[in-house]
Design an enzyme around this catalytic site. Structure first.
Site, PDB file in Angstrom:
ATOM      1  N   ALA A  72      83.606  62.581  43.824  1.00 34.71           N
ATOM      2  CA  ALA A  72      84.438  63.745  44.106  1.00 34.71           C
ATOM      3  C   ALA A  72      84.900  63.610  45.549  1.00 34.71           C
ATOM      4  O   ALA A  72      84.240  62.970  46.365  1.00 34.71           O
ATOM      5  CB  ALA A  72      83.626  65.012  43.900  1.00 34.71           C
ATOM      6  N   GLY A 117      80.905  61.581  41.217  1.00 36.72           N
ATOM      7  CA  GLY A 117      81.815  62.050  40.167  1.00 36.72           C
ATOM      8  C   GLY A 117      82.516  60.903  39.441  1.00 36.72           C
ATOM      9  O   GLY A 117      82.888  61.041  38.273  1.00 36.72           O
ATOM     10  N   GLU A 120      80.123  59.789  36.919  1.00 32.91           N
ATOM     11  CA  GLU A 120      80.045  60.845  35.890  1.00 32.91           C
ATOM     12  C   GLU A 120      81.266  60.797  34.974  1.00 32.91           C
ATOM     13  O   GLU A 120      81.153  61.004  33.765  1.00 32.91           O
ATOM     14  CB  GLU A 120      79.936  62.209  36.577  1.00 32.91           C
ATOM     15  CG  GLU A 120      78.601  62.367  37.295  1.00 32.91           C
ATOM     16  CD  GLU A 120      78.537  63.596  38.178  1.00 32.91           C
ATOM     17  OE1 GLU A 120      79.364  63.701  39.104  1.00 32.91           O
ATOM     18  OE2 GLU A 120      77.678  64.454  37.938  1.00 32.91           O
ATOM     19  N   GLU A 140      74.624  61.594  45.271  1.00 31.80           N
ATOM     20  CA  GLU A 140      74.769  62.969  45.746  1.00 31.80           C
ATOM     21  C   GLU A 140      73.629  63.435  46.631  1.00 31.80           C
ATOM     22  O   GLU A 140      73.833  64.192  47.581  1.00 31.80           O
ATOM     23  CB  GLU A 140      74.913  63.940  44.550  1.00 31.80           C
ATOM     24  CG  GLU A 140      76.265  63.895  43.855  1.00 31.80           C
ATOM     25  CD  GLU A 140      76.362  62.825  42.786  1.00 31.80           C
ATOM     26  OE1 GLU A 140      75.489  61.943  42.719  1.00 31.80           O
ATOM     27  OE2 GLU A 140      77.318  62.885  41.992  1.00 31.80           O
TER      28      GLU A 140
HETATM   29  N1  DAK Z   1      85.742  61.326  49.017  1.00 31.03           N
HETATM   30  C1  DAK Z   1      86.754  61.255  49.915  1.00 31.03           C
HETATM   31  N2  DAK Z   1      87.131  60.132  50.516  1.00 31.03           N
HETATM   32  C2  DAK Z   1      86.459  59.010  50.226  1.00 31.03           C
HETATM   33  C3  DAK Z   1      85.380  59.006  49.312  1.00 31.03           C
HETATM   34  C4  DAK Z   1      85.030  60.240  48.674  1.00 31.03           C
HETATM   35  N3  DAK Z   1      84.055  60.330  47.758  1.00 31.03           N
HETATM   36  N4  DAK Z   1      84.900  57.751  49.239  1.00 31.03           N
HETATM   37  C5  DAK Z   1      85.645  57.011  50.083  1.00 31.03           C
HETATM   38  N5  DAK Z   1      86.581  57.773  50.671  1.00 31.03           N
HETATM   39  C6  DAK Z   1      87.589  57.361  51.649  1.00 31.03           C
HETATM   40  C7  DAK Z   1      86.945  57.077  52.997  1.00 31.03           C
HETATM   41  O1  DAK Z   1      86.776  58.284  53.708  1.00 31.03           O
HETATM   42  C8  DAK Z   1      87.979  56.162  53.635  1.00 31.03           C
HETATM   43  O2  DAK Z   1      89.041  56.948  54.100  1.00 31.03           O
HETATM   44  P1  DAK Z   1      89.743  56.638  55.536  1.00 31.03           P
HETATM   45  O3  DAK Z   1      88.632  56.708  56.521  1.00 31.03           O
HETATM   46  O4  DAK Z   1      90.294  55.231  55.378  1.00 31.03           O
HETATM   47  O5  DAK Z   1      90.800  57.693  55.666  1.00 31.03           O
HETATM   48  C9  DAK Z   1      88.480  55.356  52.452  1.00 31.03           C
HETATM   49  O6  DAK Z   1      88.149  56.112  51.279  1.00 31.03           O
HETATM   50  C10 DAK Z   1      87.828  53.996  52.336  1.00 31.03           C
HETATM   51  O7  DAK Z   1      86.415  54.201  52.352  1.00 31.03           O
HETATM   52  P2  DAK Z   1      85.427  53.384  53.325  1.00 31.03           P
HETATM   53  O8  DAK Z   1      86.122  53.019  54.598  1.00 31.03           O
HETATM   54  O9  DAK Z   1      84.181  54.163  53.432  1.00 31.03           O
HETATM   55  O10 DAK Z   1      85.228  52.062  52.474  1.00 31.03           O
HETATM   56  P3  DAK Z   1      83.944  51.107  52.460  1.00 31.03           P
HETATM   57  O11 DAK Z   1      84.356  49.923  51.660  1.00 31.03           O
HETATM   58  O12 DAK Z   1      83.433  50.874  53.843  1.00 31.03           O
HETATM   59  O13 DAK Z   1      82.810  51.914  51.685  1.00 31.03           O
HETATM   60  C11 DAK Z   1      81.952  53.307  49.873  1.00 31.03           C
HETATM   61  C12 DAK Z   1      82.992  52.229  50.315  1.00 31.03           C
HETATM   62  C13 DAK Z   1      82.291  53.698  48.428  1.00 31.03           C
HETATM   63  C14 DAK Z   1      80.553  52.684  49.904  1.00 31.03           C
HETATM   64  C15 DAK Z   1      82.027  54.505  50.828  1.00 31.03           C
HETATM   65  O14 DAK Z   1      83.395  54.907  50.924  1.00 31.03           O
HETATM   66  C16 DAK Z   1      81.228  55.672  50.352  1.00 31.03           C
HETATM   67  O15 DAK Z   1      79.999  55.694  50.505  1.00 31.03           O
HETATM   68  N6  DAK Z   1      81.935  56.686  49.819  1.00 31.03           N
HETATM   69  C17 DAK Z   1      81.295  57.925  49.384  1.00 31.03           C
HETATM   70  C18 DAK Z   1      80.561  57.696  48.096  1.00 31.03           C
HETATM   71  C19 DAK Z   1      79.857  58.965  47.633  1.00 31.03           C
HETATM   72  O16 DAK Z   1      78.973  59.481  48.320  1.00 31.03           O
HETATM   73  N7  DAK Z   1      80.289  59.429  46.489  1.00 31.03           N
HETATM   74  C20 DAK Z   1      79.726  60.644  45.925  1.00 31.03           C
HETATM   75  C21 DAK Z   1      80.566  61.767  46.375  1.00 31.03           C
HETATM   76  S1  DAK Z   1      79.786  63.308  45.984  1.00 31.03           S
HETATM   77  C22 DAK Z   1      79.831  69.303  41.524  1.00 31.03           C
HETATM   78  C23 DAK Z   1      80.653  68.459  40.893  1.00 31.03           C
HETATM   79  C24 DAK Z   1      80.777  67.178  41.323  1.00 31.03           C
HETATM   80  C25 DAK Z   1      80.093  66.729  42.412  1.00 31.03           C
HETATM   81  C26 DAK Z   1      79.256  67.598  43.070  1.00 31.03           C
HETATM   82  C27 DAK Z   1      79.138  68.886  42.639  1.00 31.03           C
HETATM   83  N8  DAK Z   1      79.686  70.649  41.031  1.00 31.03           N
HETATM   84  C28 DAK Z   1      80.211  70.843  39.679  1.00 31.03           C
HETATM   85  C29 DAK Z   1      78.896  71.545  41.647  1.00 31.03           C
HETATM   86  C30 DAK Z   1      80.287  65.385  42.814  1.00 31.03           C
HETATM   87  C31 DAK Z   1      79.907  64.960  44.009  1.00 31.03           C
HETATM   88  C32 DAK Z   1      80.265  63.627  44.423  1.00 31.03           C
HETATM   89  O17 DAK Z   1      80.865  62.820  43.736  1.00 31.03           O
END
Ligand code: DAK
Length: 265
Positions: A72, A117, A120, A140
């Site tokens: 997400a 997400g 998921e 998460e």
């Molecule tokens: N959201 C927004 N931007 C993201 C992103 C994300 N999840 N993942 C990556 N980006 C963006 C980065 O901010 C970066 O943007 P700029 O800085 O260039 O503007 C760009 O994509 C490239 O990312 P990186 O520079 O970080 O690229 P790397 O190759 O170094 O790293 C990575 C890739 C996938 C390991 C890293 O980007 C990362 O750790 N990303 C976050 C992964 C993550 O934590 N995903 C889970 C998100 S939480 C709910 C429903 C749903 C959810 C929760 C509650 N309810 C119904 C209550 C869901 C939650 C989630 O999914």
């Protein structure tokens, strides 16, 4: 039927149709296809379009070389107030459930990061094909939240509770090989992920569309029932097949030693 949509109805995804297979590409590559509220809305709209155009199978993949969807959209979520978070959660869960119960099979072609997400979303699809660079995970807990689009439930149904706990509690990543080994993905695809996904979709689409649809229903509904209720449900759906012209055509074609010509009725 073969056409590519170029009229930009969508801002966060694209859709194309080829041989009655719809391919939806999550298209925010600069943010690793992170799922925001607009993408959730458009996923719902594109399912309507796919149903209208009577595609027989759907492929969901991500734009660019790095990601299916990296979760997400954290930037968007971080600024949400409780009402917006509730709406995001309800709409997100709603569209994922819609994919799960969509009458056509949905294949996730996971070409890179499928985190949070994104994982998921892939798990809400019927079959996951993992490209060699696919990386799954539910990170998460690292952000202080739990999976919110059904991850805790679908992960444990796919890989078992023990492995789901280990994956979700640590937030660690799962590579393509492991994903295929533990049943998170149906299989790993070494090369040409999208053409392999298309081939799989066409193989499914050549079968009785109504039977495939009822088979999806039998598997998904039965998974949440005890065995005797699930078998009763399967028997009802089996009986429904006998009210279809596809059953008559499929069996007649076998007896006539010719390929079937299914109408989907
Ligand atoms: N959201 C927004 N931007 C993201 C992103 C994300 N999840 N993942 C990556 N980006 C963006 C980065 O901010 C970066 O943007 P700029 O800085 O260039 O503007 C760009 O994509 C490239 O990312 P990186 O520079 O970080 O690229 P790397 O190759 O170094 O790293 C990575 C890739 C996938 C390991 C890293 O980007 C990362 O750790 N990303 C976050 C992964 C993550 O934590 N995903 C889970 C998100 S939480 C709910 C429903 C749903 C959810 C929760 C509650 N309810 C119904 C209550 C869901 C939650 C989630 O999914």
């Amino acid at each position: 039927m073969s056409s590519n949509r170029t009229d930009n109805l969508y801002s966060c995804l694209t859709v194309s149709f080829s041989e009655r297979v719809a391919t939806v590409t999550l298209n925010r590559p600069k943010a690793l296809n992170a799922i925001n509220a607009s993408m959730i809305r458009e996923l719902s709209d594109v399912l309507d379009e796919i149903a209208d155009r009577d595609a027989l199978a759907v492929i969901i993949t991500g734009a660019g070389p790095k990601a299916f969807a990296a979760g997400a959209d954290i930037a968007e979520m971080s600024a949400m107030n409780p009402q917006e978070a509730t709406s995001f959660a309800e709409k997100g869960q709603g569209v994922f459930s819609r994919i799960e119960s969509f009458p056509r099979p949905v294949i996730a072609a996971v070409n890179g990061y499928a985190l949070g997400g994104g994982c998921e979303l892939a798990m809400a699809c019927d079959i996951i094909l993992a490209g060699k660079k696919a990386v799954f995970g539910q990170p998460e807990v690292k952000l202080g939240v739990i999976p919110g689009f059904g991850g805790s439930q679908r992960m444990s149904r796919l890989v078992g509770r023990q492995r789901a706990r280990e994956i979700c509690f640590t937030g660690r990543t799962v590579g393509a090989e492991e994903a295929a080994r533990i049943g998170l993905a149906a299989r790993m695809v070494e090369t040409d992920l999208l053409s392999q996904a298309q081939q799989l979709a066409l193989q499914i689409a050549s079968n009785g569309p109504r039977a495939v649809s009822l088979c999806k229903r039998a598997i998904n509904t039965g998974a949440d029932l005890d065995m005797s209720s699930a078998l009763a449900h399967e028997a009802q759906l089996f009986a429904l097949c006998f009210a279809s012209s596809d059953q008559k055509e499929g069996m007649a074609a076998f007896l006539d030693k010719r390929p079937p010509n299914f109408s989907g009725q």
